[in-house]
Design a protein around this motif. Structure first.
Motif, PDB file in Angstrom:
ATOM      1  N   THR A   1     -14.927  -3.881   0.219  1.00 38.89           N
ATOM      2  CA  THR A   1     -13.491  -4.174   0.214  1.00 38.89           C
ATOM      3  C   THR A   1     -13.108  -5.188   1.285  1.00 38.89           C
ATOM      4  O   THR A   1     -12.034  -5.786   1.208  1.00 38.89           O
ATOM      5  CB  THR A   1     -12.668  -2.885   0.427  1.00 38.89           C
TER       6      THR A   1
ATOM      7  N   LYS B   1       0.819  -1.215   0.000  1.00 38.43           N
ATOM      8  CA  LYS B   1       0.000   0.000   0.000  1.00 38.43           C
ATOM      9  C   LYS B   1       0.854   1.267   0.000  1.00 38.43           C
ATOM     10  O   LYS B   1       0.367   2.346  -0.362  1.00 38.43           O
ATOM     11  CB  LYS B   1      -0.940  -0.009   1.210  1.00 38.43           C
TER      12      LYS B   1
ATOM     13  N   ILE C   1      -5.411   9.312  -7.002  1.00 39.48           N
ATOM     14  CA  ILE C   1      -5.933   8.173  -6.230  1.00 39.48           C
ATOM     15  C   ILE C   1      -6.512   8.666  -4.903  1.00 39.48           C
ATOM     16  O   ILE C   1      -7.572   8.200  -4.458  1.00 39.48           O
ATOM     17  CB  ILE C   1      -4.821   7.135  -5.970  1.00 39.48           C
TER      18      ILE C   1
ATOM     19  N   PHE D   1       2.453   0.831  -4.006  1.00 41.78           N
ATOM     20  CA  PHE D   1       1.365   0.730  -5.000  1.00 41.78           C
ATOM     21  C   PHE D   1       0.008   0.824  -4.277  1.00 41.78           C
ATOM     22  O   PHE D   1      -0.647  -0.193  -4.051  1.00 41.78           O
ATOM     23  CB  PHE D   1       1.467  -0.591  -5.761  1.00 41.78           C
TER      24      PHE D   1
ATOM     25  N   TRP E   1       0.607  -6.901  -4.500  1.00 46.06           N
ATOM     26  CA  TRP E   1       1.179  -5.562  -4.542  1.00 46.06           C
ATOM     27  C   TRP E   1       2.384  -5.461  -3.606  1.00 46.06           C
ATOM     28  O   TRP E   1       3.333  -4.719  -3.876  1.00 46.06           O
ATOM     29  CB  TRP E   1       0.146  -4.506  -4.163  1.00 46.06           C
TER      30      TRP E   1
ATOM     31  N   VAL F   1      -0.114  11.060  -9.643  1.00 41.08           N
ATOM     32  CA  VAL F   1      -0.898   9.815  -9.619  1.00 41.08           C
ATOM     33  C   VAL F   1      -1.434   9.565  -8.212  1.00 41.08           C
ATOM     34  O   VAL F   1      -2.613   9.218  -8.027  1.00 41.08           O
ATOM     35  CB  VAL F   1      -0.049   8.624 -10.093  1.00 41.08           C
ATOM     36  N   PHE F   2      -0.573   9.746  -7.210  1.00 37.41           N
ATOM     37  CA  PHE F   2      -0.996   9.568  -5.823  1.00 37.41           C
ATOM     38  C   PHE F   2      -2.128  10.528  -5.465  1.00 37.41           C
ATOM     39  O   PHE F   2      -3.080  10.146  -4.781  1.00 37.41           O
ATOM     40  CB  PHE F   2       0.183   9.798  -4.879  1.00 37.41           C
TER      41      PHE F   2
ATOM     42  N   PHE G   1      -3.157   0.935  -4.543  1.00 37.61           N
ATOM     43  CA  PHE G   1      -4.300   0.776  -5.438  1.00 37.61           C
ATOM     44  C   PHE G   1      -5.438  -0.047  -4.832  1.00 37.61           C
ATOM     45  O   PHE G   1      -6.473  -0.212  -5.465  1.00 37.61           O
ATOM     46  CB  PHE G   1      -3.850   0.118  -6.749  1.00 37.61           C
ATOM     47  N   ASN G   2      -5.237  -0.604  -3.650  1.00 34.78           N
ATOM     48  CA  ASN G   2      -6.287  -1.433  -3.046  1.00 34.78           C
ATOM     49  C   ASN G   2      -6.627  -0.923  -1.652  1.00 34.78           C
ATOM     50  O   ASN G   2      -6.595  -1.661  -0.674  1.00 34.78           O
ATOM     51  CB  ASN G   2      -5.847  -2.902  -2.992  1.00 34.78           C
TER      52      ASN G   2
ATOM     53  N   GLN H   1      -9.862  10.217  -5.478  1.00 30.62           N
ATOM     54  CA  GLN H   1     -10.865   9.195  -5.769  1.00 30.62           C
ATOM     55  C   GLN H   1     -11.280   8.441  -4.509  1.00 30.62           C
ATOM     56  O   GLN H   1     -12.412   7.977  -4.398  1.00 30.62           O
ATOM     57  CB  GLN H   1     -10.321   8.214  -6.807  1.00 30.62           C
ATOM     58  N   HIS H   2     -10.360   8.331  -3.560  1.00 30.92           N
ATOM     59  CA  HIS H   2     -10.634   7.597  -2.324  1.00 30.92           C
ATOM     60  C   HIS H   2     -11.390   8.448  -1.305  1.00 30.92           C
ATOM     61  O   HIS H   2     -12.138   7.915  -0.478  1.00 30.92           O
ATOM     62  CB  HIS H   2      -9.305   7.118  -1.730  1.00 30.92           C
TER      63      HIS H   2
END
Length: 568
Positions: free
Chosen positions: A417, A283, A396, A286, A303, A392-393, A288-289, A399-400
């Motif tokens: 999740t 995490k 994300i 990456f 990841w 990019v971070f 992404f989850n 979006q979170h």
């Protein structure tokens, strides 16, 4: 007469700044202001987010009376977090942050969100000072802190109100590290004051602060090359003992359960918990989850393997490897994760992402000495790469963020999740609009773990909504025995009233109004019981007096009816 010729005074060139990274031709004016502006712009939209119903309501609404008294800034050092007595957690600085927050925002949650953002800004600024104190160039320190500032895995520490406990800990630990580094470098005793105060504040914030002295030792020995038993180190060891002694002395005065961990629990649970390290590492590199309510069972490992491979490649490609920094960074990462690994799953199965607030710094230490930042890499290239990753971070992160905007959004994402979490399933089922779907989710949660805290309460409520009052009783009694949740008494009173056990109904309501003194429905129902079913004039009069004291109006007609009641 000969004339003396004056010898020219030799000029001494300024000593170049010792740097662990390349001398940076790039300069960013006011880096701290830029970091603050970026953080504020990134999180500004979350200021108007509502409650998630995961502890934030407890700290802001339920503890309103406690937060309203500034004198409780001292009381916090003598009580538990959620309960003044019989609590497992001792975190005075978190409680005091809520008291100070209440002083300027009351129970309006916007002020608490703003407070969290400011904590993140301050913590990021202090982390920048730590990197600079370790002679990382200003430009590289800015880039490393930029990644920290926007990292989506840390969003829970910023957006979720109780998540501030980790950003608050980060604030104190970063300040402590800066002070201890500066003392080790200069020997100036004034820095020792900061070392003592900030380390003590860290201890009083969260139990994982026990890793702070170890992380400082790693930096001092591996990066600053300080000897283990030098005079300056011995003085700092003494301060560690002094700060720790103060913590345990005040903790001993608090009404808490004490140590809930047993060696057998740690030994049996550690092998199962160790893989969490890989999940957390994934995490960080990456992210992404992400989940608002992650559990180990529903978090992937690939990841983490990818992150491990990525870090290994970066180190391999670095020509001048700084193993002292790598060891310090890896040690820092593990030091702050260790408390999570020894925590038994049955005590806390969640692998919350806000707990990465400090471990992530160890990975940043490591990255600062890889090919991305070494002297063989141009600052322009490094800046572009980091800017792209940071962008990019940030995307994300954005979006979170909506997953924290209210309780329904929070628990919906938590359920999807972490489908194996009985708690997330229960909380989502209690809030979903479709009642049939809600009842299905409650049954699923019950199958996952029938002893999940609050599950029997919610299950009983749904049974009562389906007119199954008698069937709900067993669940409320089970919940009351397990957690002592006071809301059970209100519904148990309805069951007792249905069974015409008016005396027991009154007992339940009496217990309920002790916990929620201003609940009009409960108070009025209790008064009605005294007046009609029990015909107890003295109890009715006492209830009227209590209601008046708590600001609940009682009509003159009702007062007159009570006055005209015959004496028992």
């Amino acid at each position: 007469m000969s004339k003396k010729v004056r010898k020219p005074t030799p000029t001494i060139a300024p000593t170049p700044e010792k740097s662990t990274t390349a001398t940076s031709p790039f300069r960013i004016k006011y880096p701290l202001l830029w970091l603050a502006a970026i953080i504020f712009m990134l999180y500004a939209g979350t200021i108007h987010y509502d409650f998630t119903d995961l502890d934030d309501g407890i700290f802001i609404k339920d503890m309103q009376a406690y937060n309203a008294q500034l004198s409780h800034l001292f009381t916090s050092f003598h009580r538990g977090v959620f309960n003044a007595v019989n609590d497992e957690y001792y975190r005075p600085m978190l409680l005091n942050s809520m008291i100070l927050n209440y002083a300027f925002s009351g129970i309006e949650i916007q002020g608490y969100h703003l407070f969290n953002i400011l904590l993140h800004i301050a913590g990021t600024g202090l982390l920048y000072m730590v990197f600079r104190a370790l002679s990382v160039s200003s430009f590289h320190s800015f880039l490393l802190c930029l990644l920290f500032a926007v990292h989506p895995a840390l969003s829970q520490a910023v957006i979720w109100i109780p998540g501030r406990n980790d950003s608050l800990l980060g604030l104190f630990v970063f300040g402590y590290l800066w002070a201890t580094i500066r003392y080790t470098q200069t020997g100036n005793w004034k820095f020792l004051i900061g070392v003592f105060l900030l380390l003590a504040a860290s201890f009083f914030t969260k139990e994982s602060a026990i890793a702070a002295p170890l992380s400082a030792l790693l930096i001092q020995v591996f990066i600053l090359k300080e000897k283990l038993f030098s005079r300056r180190q011995l003085i700092q060891y003494g301060i560690w003992l002094l700060s720790g002694g103060l913590y345990f002395a005040l903790r001993a005065t608090a009404s808490i359960k004490g140590n809930v961990l047993h060696v057998s629990d740690i030994i049996t649970g550690l092998p199962e918990r160790i893989p969490i390290v890989l999940q957390y590492l994934g995490k960080i590199v990456f992210p992404f989850n992400l989940s608002v309510f992650p559990i180990q069972e529903d978090t992937v490992y690939y990841w983490g393997f990818a992150a491990l491979l990525t870090l290994a490649v970066l180190i391999f490609l670095t020509k001048e490897k700084k193993w002292n920094w790598y060891l310090a960074g890896i040690g820092f990462f593990f030091a702050f994760l260790l408390p999570l690994l020894i925590l038994p799953k049955n005590l806390n199965e969640q692998t919350f992402e806000h707990r990465l607030y400090l471990p992530i710094v160890g990975i940043l230490f490591l990255l600062s000495q890889t090919i991305l930042f070494d002297k063989n890499s141009s600052d322009k290239k490094t800046g572009i790469i980091v800017a792209v990753v940071a962008a990019v971070f940030a995307v994300i992160n954005l979006q979170h963020q909506p997953h924290f905007k209210d309780a329904l959004s929070f628990w919906e994402q938590g359920y999807h999740t972490s489908p194996h979490s009985a708690y997330a399933t229960m909380m989502y089922g209690a809030r979903v609009e479709d009642k049939q779907e809600g009842f299905r989710l409650m049954r699923k949660a019950y199958q996952l773990n029938p002893d999940e805290k609050y599950l029997n309460y919610y299950y009983g409520v749904m049974l009562q909504h389906q007119d199954s009052l008698l069937a709900s009783e067993a669940h409320f009694l089970r919940e009351k025995k397990k957690s002592g949740y006071y809301e059970c008494d209100f519904y148990l009173a309805k069951v007792a009233f249905y069974k015409k056990d008016f005396q027991q109904a009154a007992v339940y309501l009496e217990d309920y109004v002790k916990a929620d003194k201003t609940n009009e429905a409960a108070n009025n129902n209790l008064l009605l019981l005294y007046m009609t079913a029990l015909k107890n004039k003295s109890k009715a009069q006492e209830q009227i007096n209590r209601m008046s004291e708590n600001g609940i109006s009682v009509s003159n007609k009702v007062r007159q009816e009570v006055a005209n009641m015959p004496h028992e």
